[in-house]
Enzyme design. Structure first.
Site, PDB file in Angstrom:
ATOM      1  N   LEU A  36       0.823  -1.225   0.000  1.00  0.00           N
ATOM      2  CA  LEU A  36       0.000   0.000   0.000  1.00  0.00           C
ATOM      3  C   LEU A  36       0.854   1.271   0.000  1.00  0.00           C
ATOM      4  CD1 LEU A  36      -2.856  -1.127   2.440  1.00  0.00           C
ATOM      5  CD2 LEU A  36      -2.772  -1.280  -0.059  1.00  0.00           C
ATOM      6  N   SER A 128       7.911  -2.204 -19.397  1.00  0.00           N
ATOM      7  CA  SER A 128       7.548  -0.847 -19.808  1.00  0.00           C
ATOM      8  C   SER A 128       8.240  -0.489 -21.113  1.00  0.00           C
ATOM      9  CB  SER A 128       7.998   0.116 -18.708  1.00  0.00           C
ATOM     10  OG  SER A 128       7.936   1.443 -19.155  1.00  0.00           O
ATOM     11  N   TYR A 156      15.073   4.121 -13.262  1.00  0.00           N
ATOM     12  CA  TYR A 156      13.821   3.347 -13.272  1.00  0.00           C
ATOM     13  C   TYR A 156      13.829   2.347 -14.425  1.00  0.00           C
ATOM     14  CZ  TYR A 156       9.001   2.287 -14.609  1.00  0.00           C
ATOM     15  OH  TYR A 156       7.859   1.642 -15.007  1.00  0.00           O
ATOM     16  N   LYS A 160      13.699  -1.920 -14.647  1.00  0.00           N
ATOM     17  CA  LYS A 160      12.734  -2.746 -15.398  1.00  0.00           C
ATOM     18  C   LYS A 160      13.502  -3.688 -16.332  1.00  0.00           C
ATOM     19  CE  LYS A 160       8.896  -2.194 -14.654  1.00  0.00           C
ATOM     20  NZ  LYS A 160       8.135  -2.623 -13.432  1.00  0.00           N
ATOM     21  N   PHE A 198       2.965   1.165 -22.865  1.00  0.00           N
ATOM     22  CA  PHE A 198       3.321   2.532 -23.218  1.00  0.00           C
ATOM     23  C   PHE A 198       2.680   3.496 -22.228  1.00  0.00           C
ATOM     24  CE2 PHE A 198       6.009   1.992 -26.958  1.00  0.00           C
ATOM     25  CZ  PHE A 198       6.036   0.610 -26.958  1.00  0.00           C
ATOM     26  N   ASP A 316      12.966  13.700 -22.596  1.00  0.00           N
ATOM     27  CA  ASP A 316      11.816  13.400 -23.457  1.00  0.00           C
ATOM     28  C   ASP A 316      12.259  13.212 -24.911  1.00  0.00           C
ATOM     29  OD1 ASP A 316       9.835  13.319 -21.616  1.00  0.00           O
ATOM     30  OD2 ASP A 316       8.973  15.273 -22.069  1.00  0.00           O
TER      31      ASP A 316
HETATM   32  P1  NAD Z   1       1.115   1.927  -8.963  1.00  0.00           P
HETATM   33  O1  NAD Z   1       2.077   2.696  -8.123  1.00  0.00           O
HETATM   34  O2  NAD Z   1      -0.300   2.353  -8.966  1.00  0.00           O
HETATM   35  O3  NAD Z   1       1.186   0.380  -8.599  1.00  0.00           O
HETATM   36  C1  NAD Z   1       2.323  -0.211  -8.016  1.00  0.00           C
HETATM   37  C2  NAD Z   1       1.864  -0.930  -6.774  1.00  0.00           C
HETATM   38  O4  NAD Z   1       2.992  -1.539  -6.139  1.00  0.00           O
HETATM   39  C3  NAD Z   1       1.225   0.011  -5.748  1.00  0.00           C
HETATM   40  O5  NAD Z   1      -0.014  -0.514  -5.353  1.00  0.00           O
HETATM   41  C4  NAD Z   1       2.222   0.032  -4.598  1.00  0.00           C
HETATM   42  O6  NAD Z   1       1.600   0.232  -3.341  1.00  0.00           O
HETATM   43  C5  NAD Z   1       2.875  -1.320  -4.743  1.00  0.00           C
HETATM   44  N1  NAD Z   1       4.214  -1.374  -4.152  1.00  0.00           N
HETATM   45  C6  NAD Z   1       5.209  -0.465  -4.273  1.00  0.00           C
HETATM   46  N2  NAD Z   1       6.274  -0.858  -3.563  1.00  0.00           N
HETATM   47  C7  NAD Z   1       5.959  -2.059  -3.015  1.00  0.00           C
HETATM   48  C8  NAD Z   1       6.657  -2.970  -2.186  1.00  0.00           C
HETATM   49  N3  NAD Z   1       7.903  -2.725  -1.751  1.00  0.00           N
HETATM   50  N4  NAD Z   1       6.023  -4.100  -1.803  1.00  0.00           N
HETATM   51  C9  NAD Z   1       4.748  -4.353  -2.198  1.00  0.00           C
HETATM   52  N5  NAD Z   1       4.048  -3.519  -2.982  1.00  0.00           N
HETATM   53  C10 NAD Z   1       4.652  -2.380  -3.388  1.00  0.00           C
HETATM   54  O7  NAD Z   1       1.704   1.929 -10.436  1.00  0.00           O
HETATM   55  P2  NAD Z   1       1.088   1.378 -11.788  1.00  0.00           P
HETATM   56  O8  NAD Z   1       1.000   2.516 -12.725  1.00  0.00           O
HETATM   57  O9  NAD Z   1      -0.093   0.549 -11.517  1.00  0.00           O
HETATM   58  O10 NAD Z   1       2.295   0.476 -12.272  1.00  0.00           O
HETATM   59  C11 NAD Z   1       2.292  -0.926 -12.113  1.00  0.00           C
HETATM   60  C12 NAD Z   1       3.471  -1.518 -12.853  1.00  0.00           C
HETATM   61  O11 NAD Z   1       3.405  -1.112 -14.211  1.00  0.00           O
HETATM   62  C13 NAD Z   1       4.836  -1.079 -12.353  1.00  0.00           C
HETATM   63  O12 NAD Z   1       5.687  -2.209 -12.352  1.00  0.00           O
HETATM   64  C14 NAD Z   1       5.308  -0.075 -13.385  1.00  0.00           C
HETATM   65  O13 NAD Z   1       6.701  -0.084 -13.496  1.00  0.00           O
HETATM   66  C15 NAD Z   1       4.661  -0.603 -14.646  1.00  0.00           C
HETATM   67  N6  NAD Z   1       4.386   0.404 -15.676  1.00  0.00           N
HETATM   68  C16 NAD Z   1       3.631   1.487 -15.376  1.00  0.00           C
HETATM   69  C17 NAD Z   1       3.359   2.442 -16.375  1.00  0.00           C
HETATM   70  C18 NAD Z   1       2.561   3.669 -16.078  1.00  0.00           C
HETATM   71  O14 NAD Z   1       2.718   4.662 -16.792  1.00  0.00           O
HETATM   72  N7  NAD Z   1       1.666   3.665 -15.095  1.00  0.00           N
HETATM   73  C19 NAD Z   1       3.859   2.252 -17.665  1.00  0.00           C
HETATM   74  C20 NAD Z   1       4.606   1.106 -17.941  1.00  0.00           C
HETATM   75  C21 NAD Z   1       4.871   0.192 -16.926  1.00  0.00           C
HETATM   76  C1  WQD Z   2       3.520  12.244 -21.756  1.00  0.00           C
HETATM   77  C2  WQD Z   2       3.759  13.418 -22.706  1.00  0.00           C
HETATM   78  C3  WQD Z   2       5.502  14.890 -21.977  1.00  0.00           C
HETATM   79  C4  WQD Z   2       3.529  16.297 -18.380  1.00  0.00           C
HETATM   80  C5  WQD Z   2       6.295   8.006 -18.554  1.00  0.00           C
HETATM   81  C6  WQD Z   2       7.503   7.166 -18.259  1.00  0.00           C
HETATM   82  C7  WQD Z   2       7.368   5.825 -18.958  1.00  0.00           C
HETATM   83  C8  WQD Z   2       6.051   5.139 -18.598  1.00  0.00           C
HETATM   84  C9  WQD Z   2       4.901   6.050 -18.823  1.00  0.00           C
HETATM   85  C10 WQD Z   2       6.363   3.680 -16.689  1.00  0.00           C
HETATM   86  C11 WQD Z   2       5.229  13.722 -22.920  1.00  0.00           C
HETATM   87  C12 WQD Z   2       4.156  15.607 -21.990  1.00  0.00           C
HETATM   88  C13 WQD Z   2       3.781  15.636 -19.571  1.00  0.00           C
HETATM   89  C14 WQD Z   2       3.358  17.696 -18.397  1.00  0.00           C
HETATM   90  C15 WQD Z   2       3.715  17.694 -20.774  1.00  0.00           C
HETATM   91  N1  WQD Z   2       5.989   4.776 -17.214  1.00  0.00           N
HETATM   92  N2  WQD Z   2       3.888  16.315 -20.731  1.00  0.00           N
HETATM   93  N3  WQD Z   2       3.450  18.335 -19.600  1.00  0.00           N
HETATM   94  O1  WQD Z   2       7.110  10.592 -20.183  1.00  0.00           O
HETATM   95  O2  WQD Z   2       5.709   9.498 -22.013  1.00  0.00           O
HETATM   96  O3  WQD Z   2       6.222   8.233 -19.958  1.00  0.00           O
HETATM   97  O4  WQD Z   2       5.118   7.309 -18.126  1.00  0.00           O
HETATM   98  O5  WQD Z   2       6.944   2.762 -17.135  1.00  0.00           O
HETATM   99  O6  WQD Z   2       8.465   5.064 -18.560  1.00  0.00           O
HETATM  100  O7  WQD Z   2       8.660   7.849 -18.712  1.00  0.00           O
HETATM  101  O8  WQD Z   2       4.647  10.092 -19.826  1.00  0.00           O
HETATM  102  O9  WQD Z   2       2.717  11.308 -18.938  1.00  0.00           O
HETATM  103  O10 WQD Z   2       5.031  12.050 -18.249  1.00  0.00           O
HETATM  104  O11 WQD Z   2       4.281  12.445 -20.576  1.00  0.00           O
HETATM  105  O12 WQD Z   2       3.811  18.342 -21.817  1.00  0.00           O
HETATM  106  O13 WQD Z   2       3.149  18.351 -17.354  1.00  0.00           O
HETATM  107  O14 WQD Z   2       3.195  14.603 -22.101  1.00  0.00           O
HETATM  108  O15 WQD Z   2       6.514  15.753 -22.424  1.00  0.00           O
HETATM  109  O16 WQD Z   2       5.382  14.124 -24.248  1.00  0.00           O
HETATM  110  P1  WQD Z   2       6.009   9.684 -20.567  1.00  0.00           P
HETATM  111  P2  WQD Z   2       4.138  11.492 -19.305  1.00  0.00           P
END
Ligand code: NAD
Ligand code: WQD
Length: 368
Positions: A36, A128, A156, A160, A198, A316
Site C-alpha cells: 500500500l 515498460s 527506473y 525494469k 506505453f 523526453d
Molecule cells: P502503482 O504505483 O499504482 O502500482 C504499483 C503498486 O505496487 C502500488 O499498489 C504500490 O503500493 C505497490 N508497491 C510499491 N512498492 C511495493 C513494495 N515494496 N512491496 C509491495 N508492494 C509495493 O503503479 P502502476 O501505474 O499501476 O504500475 C504498475 C506496474 O506497471 C509497475 O511495475 C510499473 O513499473 C509498470 N508500468 C507502469 C506504467 C505507467 O505509466 N503507469 C507504464 C509502464 C509500466
Molecule cells: C507524456 C507526454 C511529456 C507532463 C512516462 C515514463 C514511462 C512510462 C509512462 C512507466 C510527454 C508531456 C507531460 C506535463 C507535458 N511509465 N507532458 N506536460 O514521459 O511518455 O512516460 O510514463 O513505465 O516510462 O517515462 O509520460 O505522462 O510524463 O508524458 O507536456 O506536465 O506529455 O513531455 O510528451 P512519458 P508522461
C-alpha cells in the site's frame, strides 16, 4: 468454478487493480499482495462493487521473501503470477536509485524465488516501453517493434530492464535443467511474458474506479485532470518544437481496460502454450500529440483547459508509439477503446471522486 489462481503483486495499484478486476470477471481466483505504498485498500472494495468478487489481500513488502512464501503456502492453488509491484517515478529514480533497485529488482528476485519454491512457473511481468529508451535513434523503429534494441535511459528503466534479464535467465535455466534431466514436459512449464506497455490512462466507465496516486501526479492526463478541477492553474506543455505535425511530442495512450485485458490474454496464452520468455508490446499503435490530448480532454470536460508552452523536459523524445502486431497476432488481443474514451472515463472518475479513494463511492453512480 475458477479457471485458475493468480497471485497479483501490486494488485491494489492502478494497473494491478484493473487487472485483478479483469481476472475476477474471467473467473480466476485472485490473491493480491501489496504494501500500500502507493495504493489504497479501497481499490479492492471498488473491484467488489463492480464485479461482486473481492481478491484475497495480504499487506506484504516485495522484498520479504518469507512473507511471500507464506502467501503461496496459504493458497496452494496459485498457478501463475502477475508482477506489478514497483516504484515507477522516472525523476525520483535518479534521486534515490538504490531504493528503486531494492524494490524493483530485489522485489522481483524475492518473488521468483518464492514462486519457484512453490512450483509456480508462469510469470507475467509488468515491463515498460521505457526499456526501449529513445527508439528514434534507430531508423524505421517507430512504431516500436519488440525487436528494437533495448537501451533504457534512467535508473527506473534500468530496474525494469534488469528484471526482464533476471526473469529471462531464471526461466531459461529452469528449462535447461529440466531438459537435461530428460523432463521436457517439466521444461515446457516454465514461461514468462514480458509485457511492455506505453502510456496507460483512463478509468472504469462506471466512474467508481480509477487512478489515485499518493502525492503529486507527474503523468500528462492526471495533471490535466488537476487543471480541470482547479487544483492546478494550467498545464505546462513541455516543448512545441518537435518535428510532429503540431510541434508537441507523440505518445501511445492505452486505455486501462484494454491494458488489463492484455494481461489476461498473456496469462491465458502462457497457460496454453510454452513460449519460454517472450516480450509483447501492449499498445494501440496510434500516437497522439500533447496538443491532441489537451483537446480531447478539454472536450470531455466541456471547456478549454489553460496551458502554457515551456521548454522541452530533459530526457523526453519525439515519438514513443508501440507496434502491437505481435500481441494482436499471438495473444489474440487488440485495443478496443480510443484515447478519447480514456479522456471521457478519466473525467467521469475525476469529477465524481475529487478525493479519489479517500471518499465513499458516489451513490448516484452505484445505483445505476
Ligand atoms: P502503482 O504505483 O499504482 O502500482 C504499483 C503498486 O505496487 C502500488 O499498489 C504500490 O503500493 C505497490 N508497491 C510499491 N512498492 C511495493 C513494495 N515494496 N512491496 C509491495 N508492494 C509495493 O503503479 P502502476 O501505474 O499501476 O504500475 C504498475 C506496474 O506497471 C509497475 O511495475 C510499473 O513499473 C509498470 N508500468 C507502469 C506504467 C505507467 O505509466 N503507469 C507504464 C509502464 C509500466
Ligand atoms: C507524456 C507526454 C511529456 C507532463 C512516462 C515514463 C514511462 C512510462 C509512462 C512507466 C510527454 C508531456 C507531460 C506535463 C507535458 N511509465 N507532458 N506536460 O514521459 O511518455 O512516460 O510514463 O513505465 O516510462 O517515462 O509520460 O505522462 O510524463 O508524458 O507536456 O506536465 O506529455 O513531455 O510528451 P512519458 P508522461
Amino acid at each position: 468454478m475458477t479457471v485458475g489462481s493468480c497471485l497479483i503483486t501490486g494488485g491494489a495499484g492502478y494497473i494491478g487493480s484493473f487487472t485483478a478486476l479483469a481476472l475476477l470477471e474471467a473467473d480466476y481466483e485472485v490473491i493480491v499482495v501489496d504494501n500500500l505504498y502507493n495504493a489504497s485498500p479501497e481499490a479492492l472494495n471498488r473491484i467488489e462493487l463492480i464485479c461482486g468478487k473481492k481478491p484475497a489481500f495480504y499487506n506484504v513488502d516485495m522484498i520479504d521473501q518469507k512473507a511471500l512464501e507464506d502467501v503461496f503456502s496459504k493458497h496452494p492453488a496459485i498457478d501463475s503470477v502477475i508482477h506489478f509491484a514497483a516504484l515507477k517515478a522516472v525523476g525520483e529514480s535518479g534521486e534515490i536509485p538504490l531504493e528503486y533497485y531494492r524494490v524493483n529488482v530485489q522485489g522481483t528476485l524475492s518473488l521468483l524465488a518464492a514462486a519457484a519454491k512453490n512450483g509456480v512457473t508462469n510469470i507475467v511481468y509488468s515491463s515498460s516501453a521505457t526499456v526501449y529508451g529513445d527508439a528514434t535513434r534507430f531508423p524505421n523503429m517507430i512504431p516500436i517493434p519488440e525487436e528494437c534494441p533495448l537501451g533504457p535511459t534512467n535508473p527506473y528503466g534500468n530496474t525494469k530492464y534488469a528484471s526482464e534479464l533476471m526473469i529471462t535467465d531464471h526461466i531459461n535455466a529452469e528449462r535447461a535443467k529440466a531438459n537435461k534431466a530428460g523432463k521436457s514436459e517439466d521444461a515446457a512449464k516454465w514461461n514468462a511474458a514480458l509485457l511492455r506497455y506505453f502510456n496507460p490512462c483512463g478509468s472504469h466507465p462506471s466512474g467508481i474506479m480509477g487512478e489515485d496516486p499518493a502525492g503529486v501526479p507527474y503523468n500528462l492526463l492526471p495533471l490535466l485532470a488537476q487543471v480541470a478541477t482547479g487544483k492546478r492553474e494550467k498545464l505546462l506543455v513541455f516543448g512545441d518544437d518537435y518535428s510532429s505535425h503540431d510541434g508537441t511530442a507523440i505518445r501511445d495512450y492505452i486505455h486501462i481496460l484494454d491494458l488489463a485485458q492484455g494481461h489476461l490474454a498473456a496469462l491465458n496464452y502462457l497457460r496454453k502454450h510454452s513460449p519460454g520468455v517472450r516480450p509483447w508490446n501492449l499498445s494501440t499503435g496510434r500516437g497522439s500529440t500533447v496538443f491532441e490530448m489537451i483537446e480531447a480532454f478539454s472536450k470531455a470536460v466541456g471547456r478549454d483547459l489553460p496551458y502554457q508552452v515551456v521548454d522541452r523536459r530533459p530526457g523526453d523524445v519525439l515519438d514513443l508509439t508501440g507496434k502491437p502486431t505481435r500481441a494482436n497476432n499471438e495473444l489474440g488481443w487488440k485495443t478496443q477503446r480510443t484515447m478519447e474514451d480514456a479522456c471521457q472515463d478519466l473525467w467521469r472518475w475525476t469529477k465524481n471522486n475529487p478525493e479519489g479513494y479517500r471518499q465513499q463511492p458516489p451513490k448516484d453512480l452505484l445505483d445505476r
